[in-house]
Design a protein around this motif. Sequence first.
Motif, PDB file in Angstrom:
ATOM      1  N   GLY A 154     -23.373  63.345  91.088  1.00 29.35           N
ATOM      2  CA  GLY A 154     -22.827  62.816  92.389  1.00 29.35           C
ATOM      3  C   GLY A 154     -22.825  61.266  92.089  1.00 29.35           C
ATOM      4  N   THR A 155     -23.863  60.768  91.328  1.00 29.35           N
ATOM      5  CA  THR A 155     -23.711  59.164  91.246  1.00 29.35           C
ATOM      6  C   THR A 155     -22.620  58.892  90.531  1.00 29.35           C
ATOM      7  N   ALA A 156     -22.524  59.601  89.229  1.00 26.04           N
ATOM      8  CA  ALA A 156     -21.607  59.311  88.335  1.00 26.04           C
ATOM      9  C   ALA A 156     -20.007  59.392  88.955  1.00 26.04           C
ATOM     10  N   LYS A 157     -20.004  60.526  89.832  1.00 24.77           N
ATOM     11  CA  LYS A 157     -18.840  60.647  90.319  1.00 24.77           C
ATOM     12  C   LYS A 157     -18.443  59.448  91.524  1.00 24.77           C
ATOM     13  N   ALA A 158     -19.408  59.024  91.952  1.00 22.45           N
ATOM     14  CA  ALA A 158     -19.262  57.837  92.777  1.00 22.45           C
ATOM     15  C   ALA A 158     -18.966  56.472  92.020  1.00 22.45           C
ATOM     16  N   ALA A 159     -19.189  56.174  90.893  1.00 23.02           N
ATOM     17  CA  ALA A 159     -19.055  55.214  89.906  1.00 23.02           C
ATOM     18  C   ALA A 159     -17.704  55.420  89.755  1.00 23.02           C
ATOM     19  N   VAL A 160     -17.303  56.442  89.402  1.00 22.58           N
ATOM     20  CA  VAL A 160     -15.625  56.675  89.063  1.00 22.58           C
ATOM     21  C   VAL A 160     -14.720  56.496  90.187  1.00 22.58           C
ATOM     22  N   GLN A 161     -14.969  56.969  91.167  1.00 19.88           N
ATOM     23  CA  GLN A 161     -14.323  56.509  92.279  1.00 19.88           C
ATOM     24  C   GLN A 161     -14.232  54.895  92.560  1.00 19.88           C
ATOM     25  N   SER A 162     -15.371  54.284  92.225  1.00 19.94           N
ATOM     26  CA  SER A 162     -15.176  52.997  92.495  1.00 19.94           C
ATOM     27  C   SER A 162     -14.309  52.218  91.422  1.00 19.94           C
ATOM     28  N   LEU A 163     -14.306  52.934  90.211  1.00 18.57           N
ATOM     29  CA  LEU A 163     -13.292  52.453  89.117  1.00 18.57           C
ATOM     30  C   LEU A 163     -11.808  52.732  89.774  1.00 18.57           C
ATOM     31  N   MET A 164     -11.715  53.907  90.385  1.00 22.01           N
ATOM     32  CA  MET A 164     -10.358  54.211  90.927  1.00 22.01           C
ATOM     33  C   MET A 164      -9.731  53.248  91.982  1.00 22.01           C
ATOM     34  N   ALA A 165     -10.753  52.931  92.803  1.00 23.91           N
ATOM     35  CA  ALA A 165     -10.420  51.942  93.592  1.00 23.91           C
ATOM     36  C   ALA A 165      -9.841  50.349  93.075  1.00 23.91           C
ATOM     37  N   PHE A 166     -10.548  50.311  92.052  1.00 22.13           N
ATOM     38  CA  PHE A 166      -9.944  48.955  91.426  1.00 22.13           C
ATOM     39  C   PHE A 166      -8.504  49.171  91.214  1.00 22.13           C
ATOM     40  N   ALA A 167      -8.217  50.378  90.603  1.00 20.03           N
ATOM     41  CA  ALA A 167      -6.998  50.418  89.992  1.00 20.03           C
ATOM     42  C   ALA A 167      -5.912  50.701  91.078  1.00 20.03           C
ATOM     43  N   ILE A 168      -6.314  51.671  92.054  1.00 27.57           N
ATOM     44  CA  ILE A 168      -5.403  52.141  93.059  1.00 27.57           C
ATOM     45  C   ILE A 168      -5.239  51.311  93.888  1.00 27.57           C
ATOM     46  N   TRP A 169      -6.131  50.895  94.664  1.00 23.55           N
ATOM     47  CA  TRP A 169      -6.114  49.844  95.833  1.00 23.55           C
ATOM     48  C   TRP A 169      -6.172  48.600  95.553  1.00 23.55           C
ATOM     49  N   LYS A 170      -6.285  47.871  94.244  1.00 27.56           N
ATOM     50  CA  LYS A 170      -6.427  46.536  93.843  1.00 27.56           C
ATOM     51  C   LYS A 170      -7.623  45.935  94.471  1.00 27.56           C
ATOM     52  N   ASN A 171      -8.905  46.861  94.626  1.00 30.71           N
ATOM     53  CA  ASN A 171      -9.931  45.980  95.123  1.00 30.71           C
ATOM     54  C   ASN A 171     -10.425  45.052  94.228  1.00 30.71           C
ATOM     55  N   GLU A 172     -10.928  44.028  94.650  1.00 30.81           N
ATOM     56  CA  GLU A 172     -11.367  42.854  93.800  1.00 30.81           C
ATOM     57  C   GLU A 172     -12.665  43.320  93.185  1.00 30.81           C
ATOM     58  N   PRO A 173     -12.787  43.251  91.867  1.00 31.11           N
ATOM     59  CA  PRO A 173     -14.322  43.800  91.081  1.00 31.11           C
ATOM     60  C   PRO A 173     -15.051  42.433  90.782  1.00 31.11           C
TER      61      PRO A 173
END
Length: 82
Positions: free
Chosen positions: A31-50
């Motif tokens: 579950g923690t790994a899934k959340a980390a991958v979702q955070s990476l996807m947010a950078f790519a999809i919604w252009k969140n500021e890393p």
Amino acid sequence: MTVAGFFGFSIGIVTVLQIKATSPLSHNISGTAKAAVQSLMAFAIWKNEPTFLGICGIFTTLGGSLLYTFVKMRENKAGSQK
């Protein structure tokens, strides 16, 4: 609302099945790994500021999850050879 309830119930069933097949710790790590991958996807999809610290945390999480997976695979392999 019915669709959301169905998916929520389905996630609960999958969680129980995963814990029965592995362990609560393995379930938590996945579950923690899934959340980390979702955070990476947010950078790519919604252009969140890393941030630097955020990226370090994501890769630390993914690296730890990968290490845990390798250790568990070795343990399972050693246990099946006995």
